[in-house]
Design a protein around this motif. Structure first.
Motif, PDB file in Angstrom:
ATOM      1  N   GLY A 389      -0.121  -2.584  -5.030  1.00 63.17           N
ATOM      2  CA  GLY A 389      -0.200  -2.910  -3.605  1.00 63.17           C
ATOM      3  C   GLY A 389       0.607  -1.950  -2.755  1.00 63.17           C
ATOM      4  N   PHE A 390       1.826  -1.614  -3.221  1.00 65.31           N
ATOM      5  CA  PHE A 390       2.657  -0.683  -2.472  1.00 65.31           C
ATOM      6  C   PHE A 390       1.996   0.686  -2.393  1.00 65.31           C
ATOM      7  N   ALA A 391       1.372   1.111  -3.508  1.00 66.64           N
ATOM      8  CA  ALA A 391       0.742   2.430  -3.559  1.00 66.64           C
ATOM      9  C   ALA A 391      -0.271   2.606  -2.437  1.00 66.64           C
ATOM     10  N   TRP A 392      -1.149   1.615  -2.260  1.00 62.70           N
ATOM     11  CA  TRP A 392      -2.262   1.812  -1.334  1.00 62.70           C
ATOM     12  C   TRP A 392      -2.023   1.238   0.056  1.00 62.70           C
ATOM     13  N   THR A 393      -0.853   0.619   0.257  1.00 60.38           N
ATOM     14  CA  THR A 393      -0.424   0.344   1.640  1.00 60.38           C
ATOM     15  C   THR A 393       0.457   1.492   2.136  1.00 60.38           C
ATOM     16  N   SER A 394       0.767   2.443   1.232  1.00 54.33           N
ATOM     17  CA  SER A 394       1.548   3.623   1.619  1.00 54.33           C
ATOM     18  C   SER A 394       0.699   4.650   2.362  1.00 54.33           C
ATOM     19  N   LEU A 395      -0.579   4.348   2.552  1.00 52.15           N
ATOM     20  CA  LEU A 395      -1.438   5.255   3.323  1.00 52.15           C
ATOM     21  C   LEU A 395      -0.907   5.464   4.734  1.00 52.15           C
ATOM     22  N   GLY A 396      -0.189   4.467   5.252  1.00 51.66           N
ATOM     23  CA  GLY A 396       0.510   4.662   6.515  1.00 51.66           C
ATOM     24  C   GLY A 396      -0.222   4.202   7.755  1.00 51.66           C
ATOM     25  N   PRO A 397       0.402   4.422   8.905  1.00 58.19           N
ATOM     26  CA  PRO A 397      -0.152   3.940  10.192  1.00 58.19           C
ATOM     27  C   PRO A 397      -1.463   4.610  10.570  1.00 58.19           C
ATOM     28  N   ASP A 398      -1.748   5.784  10.023  1.00 57.54           N
ATOM     29  CA  ASP A 398      -3.012   6.458  10.342  1.00 57.54           C
ATOM     30  C   ASP A 398      -4.207   5.628   9.882  1.00 57.54           C
ATOM     31  N   TYR A 399      -3.993   4.740   8.944  1.00 60.36           N
ATOM     32  CA  TYR A 399      -5.065   3.880   8.442  1.00 60.36           C
ATOM     33  C   TYR A 399      -4.923   2.452   8.956  1.00 60.36           C
ATOM     34  N   GLY A 400      -4.070   2.284   9.965  1.00 62.20           N
ATOM     35  CA  GLY A 400      -3.901   0.982  10.583  1.00 62.20           C
ATOM     36  C   GLY A 400      -3.103  -0.011   9.747  1.00 62.20           C
ATOM     37  N   ILE A 401      -2.315   0.483   8.815  1.00 61.92           N
ATOM     38  CA  ILE A 401      -1.539  -0.400   7.933  1.00 61.92           C
ATOM     39  C   ILE A 401      -0.130  -0.574   8.496  1.00 61.92           C
ATOM     40  N   PRO A 402       0.313  -1.795   8.724  1.00 59.15           N
ATOM     41  CA  PRO A 402       1.670  -2.018   9.239  1.00 59.15           C
ATOM     42  C   PRO A 402       2.710  -1.828   8.132  1.00 59.15           C
ATOM     43  N   TRP A 403       3.918  -1.424   8.515  1.00 60.62           N
ATOM     44  CA  TRP A 403       4.959  -1.185   7.513  1.00 60.62           C
ATOM     45  C   TRP A 403       5.352  -2.435   6.748  1.00 60.62           C
ATOM     46  N   ILE A 404       5.162  -3.603   7.354  1.00 65.47           N
ATOM     47  CA  ILE A 404       5.550  -4.847   6.680  1.00 65.47           C
ATOM     48  C   ILE A 404       4.720  -5.081   5.420  1.00 65.47           C
ATOM     49  N   ILE A 465       2.344  15.951  -6.791  1.00 66.22           N
ATOM     50  CA  ILE A 465       1.010  15.581  -7.259  1.00 66.22           C
ATOM     51  C   ILE A 465      -0.008  15.946  -6.167  1.00 66.22           C
ATOM     52  N   PRO A 466      -1.061  16.697  -6.521  1.00 65.85           N
ATOM     53  CA  PRO A 466      -2.041  17.130  -5.505  1.00 65.85           C
ATOM     54  C   PRO A 466      -2.794  15.945  -4.898  1.00 65.85           C
ATOM     55  N   GLY A 467      -3.265  16.125  -3.700  1.00 66.72           N
ATOM     56  CA  GLY A 467      -4.069  15.106  -3.047  1.00 66.72           C
ATOM     57  C   GLY A 467      -3.209  14.124  -2.269  1.00 66.72           C
ATOM     58  N   ARG A 468      -3.058  12.941  -2.811  1.00 63.91           N
ATOM     59  CA  ARG A 468      -2.241  11.903  -2.168  1.00 63.91           C
ATOM     60  C   ARG A 468      -1.029  11.607  -3.072  1.00 63.91           C
ATOM     61  N   PRO A 469       0.013  12.395  -3.001  1.00 64.86           N
ATOM     62  CA  PRO A 469       1.135  12.239  -3.938  1.00 64.86           C
ATOM     63  C   PRO A 469       1.795  10.864  -3.889  1.00 64.86           C
ATOM     64  N   LEU A 470       1.946  10.289  -2.683  1.00 68.30           N
ATOM     65  CA  LEU A 470       2.608   8.988  -2.582  1.00 68.30           C
ATOM     66  C   LEU A 470       1.776   7.902  -3.265  1.00 68.30           C
ATOM     67  N   GLU A 471       0.501   7.884  -2.968  1.00 69.04           N
ATOM     68  CA  GLU A 471      -0.368   6.842  -3.507  1.00 69.04           C
ATOM     69  C   GLU A 471      -0.595   7.036  -5.012  1.00 69.04           C
ATOM     70  N   TYR A 472      -0.847   8.276  -5.429  1.00 72.73           N
ATOM     71  CA  TYR A 472      -1.138   8.524  -6.848  1.00 72.73           C
ATOM     72  C   TYR A 472       0.085   8.280  -7.732  1.00 72.73           C
ATOM     73  N   ALA A 473       1.250   8.681  -7.247  1.00 75.53           N
ATOM     74  CA  ALA A 473       2.464   8.506  -8.050  1.00 75.53           C
ATOM     75  C   ALA A 473       2.747   7.025  -8.289  1.00 75.53           C
ATOM     76  N   SER A 474       2.659   6.212  -7.241  1.00 78.06           N
ATOM     77  CA  SER A 474       2.902   4.774  -7.405  1.00 78.06           C
ATOM     78  C   SER A 474       1.825   4.117  -8.258  1.00 78.06           C
ATOM     79  N   THR A 475       0.596   4.641  -8.179  1.00 74.06           N
ATOM     80  CA  THR A 475      -0.487   4.100  -9.015  1.00 74.06           C
ATOM     81  C   THR A 475      -0.220   4.391 -10.487  1.00 74.06           C
ATOM     82  N   ILE A 476       0.267   5.581 -10.779  1.00 69.69           N
ATOM     83  CA  ILE A 476       0.624   5.923 -12.158  1.00 69.69           C
ATOM     84  C   ILE A 476       1.700   4.963 -12.676  1.00 69.69           C
ATOM     85  N   LEU A 477       2.690   4.681 -11.840  1.00 68.97           N
ATOM     86  CA  LEU A 477       3.760   3.755 -12.239  1.00 68.97           C
ATOM     87  C   LEU A 477       3.205   2.354 -12.464  1.00 68.97           C
ATOM     88  N   ALA A 478       2.246   1.938 -11.648  1.00 68.37           N
ATOM     89  CA  ALA A 478       1.641   0.623 -11.817  1.00 68.37           C
ATOM     90  C   ALA A 478       0.920   0.513 -13.154  1.00 68.37           C
TER      91      ALA A 478
END
Length: 539
Positions: A389-404, A465-478
């Protein structure tokens, strides 16, 4: 009743013929070992139960535990706060940030091995002097870090600070000194909260210091905190280790004339002096348990890998929350949901502890030790869910996702992390009783060493990590979290078989049964009328 009880000297209790025979054989063995006709008798736990930590009043036990709680907060804050010095160390001493993280890695790795090193000494010389010495050394090494003239000072002094840290293995030993395995769950749950929560406290406090003070104040603050904690421990906490208290009680009885032949466990083997062989036996004990005891190895690796995943995951907070404009303090405060998760998890354990304790008291032996892992079966999956969940809510405000949204999932990760540490520690402490310090030392070794290694690869992982490092890294950990949690279910279902193969655990369990039987006989004798002419023997 009171009169009958008063007729029995404090150092004498009625015992059965079997007990007398056992005591006689024990005395004979001692005499043979000494090569003399020595008639000394060893004072055992069952003979002086009222002098041990188990007999402290409930308020006294929790006062001691509260001080230990503060020690754990300090130790884990110390481990976490250096991360807020990395940027300044990098700029001031002209090294890369990756190199500036080396002292953090060295501290954690050294801390892991220190837990193994200090634990057996606390079992030989007592908890109080070992904790005092450890706190003193930790505080000493804060001073050169605060005054550091070069980068090498951080490398050396942070390593020495880690090696000086007795850590959770000794504090958990204090807990095992005061509560029997079937009575310790509330205390373990409370103490584990300080172990995991201290890192968050240090991170939040460090964020404010990084923003509003010079880097040296990170270490001065730690020194002030450490000095206060050491002072409180010096004044408020007594010795709790059973062998030390038995030595003291035996000496008191000899000096008072109650029994000139009674000696404590350490006195029976010649005091605390030791040969080189005994020295290495003590040092090697926690490592031996780590590599040969399946319970210790499995649960330590489980807890260690989980902690490494969490440590790596937390390194994503800065780049993730920068997307919403969080600064240094804001990012530090973003750790509050993790702390909230720890508190929620702690509170969620209390009902299950109450239920299983009630069942044990109603029908002794009806609840297996694996019941201590039951609630973990339900909470462990939250680690995987939270990271995904954290991985793909890390997309940020550009995707309309609130920090909460990210914080909801990080709170789930906190719930699972507390549960893994709590259940594994509770299970190990119950299985190894007086040697809980050595057993749980393996847990700390795995957690801190693997977290220390993670300190070096976690930041590059979230940036390279190429592409989306924040999202991919957390997904690997998941995905890795799925693999990490599988052993929980294996230990739960196969725990009885594993314990049957553990000679160490079985031996300690028999020892506890013997002590319980001795206390039961002593209690029955104290409640019954003393018949005319009934014999007593010195114990």
């Amino acid at each position: 009743m009171a009169t009958a009880r008063a007729n029995i000297p404090s150092n004498q209790v009625p015992i059965s013929a079997d007990d007398e025979k056992e005591k006689s054989e024990q005395n004979s063995d001692i005499s043979n070992q000494l090569g003399t006709s020595d008639t000394r008798v060893e004072l055992t736990e069952g003979d002086a139960w009222d002098k041990l930590g188990y007999s402290f009043s409930t308020p006294r036990k929790w006062q001691i535990l509260l001080v230990v709680f503060m020690i754990q907060i300090y130790i884990n804050s110390n481990a976490a706060m250096y991360s807020h010095a990395v940027g300044t160390v990098s700029k001031r001493f002209n090294v890369s940030e990756q190199v500036a993280r080396i002292p953090q890695m060295l501290f954690l790795v050294a801390y892991g091995f220190a837990c193994e090193f200090w634990a057996p000494w606390s079992e030989e010389y007592g908890r109080w002097p070992i904790q005092q010495l450890s706190l003193f050394l930790i505080n000493v090494w804060q001073i050169p870090c605060a005054l550091a003239p070069n980068y090498a000072t951080f490398v050396v002094c942070r390593t020495l600070g880690g090696l000086s840290t007795a850590g959770g293995s000794v504090t958990l030993g204090v807990l095992a000194d005061m509560w029997e395995p079937d009575e310790q769950e509330y205390a373990v749950a409370f103490l584990v909260l300080s172990s995991v929560g201290g890192s968050v406290v240090g991170t939040i406090a460090g964020a404010f210091l990084e923003k509003y003070a010079d880097v040296q104040w990170i270490f001065w603050t730690l020194l002030i905190f450490g000095a206060v904690v050491q002072g409180i421990h010096f004044i408020a906490n007594p010795e709790t280790r059973a062998t030390i208290l038995l030595d003291r009680e035996a000496k008191r009885r000899r000096e008072s004339g109650e029994d000139s032949n009674i000696y404590g466990p350490s006195e029976m083997r010649g005091g605390h002096g030791m040969s080189m062989k005994e020295f290495w036996t003590i040092v090697w004990r926690p490592f031996y348990m780590f590599f040969t005891e399946p319970i210790v190895l499995w649960l330590s690796l489980l807890s260690g890998f989980s902690d490494a995943l969490i440590f790596t995951f937390l390194q994503s907070f800065k780049p993730v929350y920068e997307q919403w404009g969080f600064g240094t303090v804001g990012t530090g405060l973003a750790f509050i949901p993790i702390l909230l998760g720890y508190i929620i998890s702690y509170l969620s354990y209390l009902p299950s502890i109450h239920v299983f304790r009630k069942r044990r008291r109603a029908k002794p032996g009806s609840v297996s030790p694996e019941a201590r892992l039951w609630w973990l079966l339900w909470l462990a999956p939250l680690e995987t869910i939270g990271m995904f969940g954290f991985a793909w809510t890390s997309l940020g405000p550009d995707y309309g996702i609130p920090w909460i949204a990210t914080m909801v999932f990080s709170c789930m990760v906190g719930i699972a992390n507390y549960a893994i540490y709590q259940s594994s520690i509770d299970y190990q402490t119950a299985a190894y009783g007086p040697y809980a310090a050595s057993a749980t030392g393996g847990n700390d070794l795995a957690r801190d060493v693997l977290a220390g290694i993670a300190a070096m690869y976690s930041v590059p992982m979230y940036t390279n990590i190429p592409g989306r490092p924040l999202e991919y890294a957390s997904t690997i950990l998941a995905c890795l979290a799925v693999l990490v949690t599988i052993p929980i279910y294996i230990v739960y279902w196969k725990g009885p078989v594993i314990r049957e193969r553990s000679k160490f655990a079985q031996t300690l369990e028999k020892k506890w049964e013997v002590n319980r039987e001795k206390r039961r006989k002593s209690s029955v004798a104290g409640l019954g009328e003393k018949r005319e002419g009934e014999g007593v023997v010195v114990v």
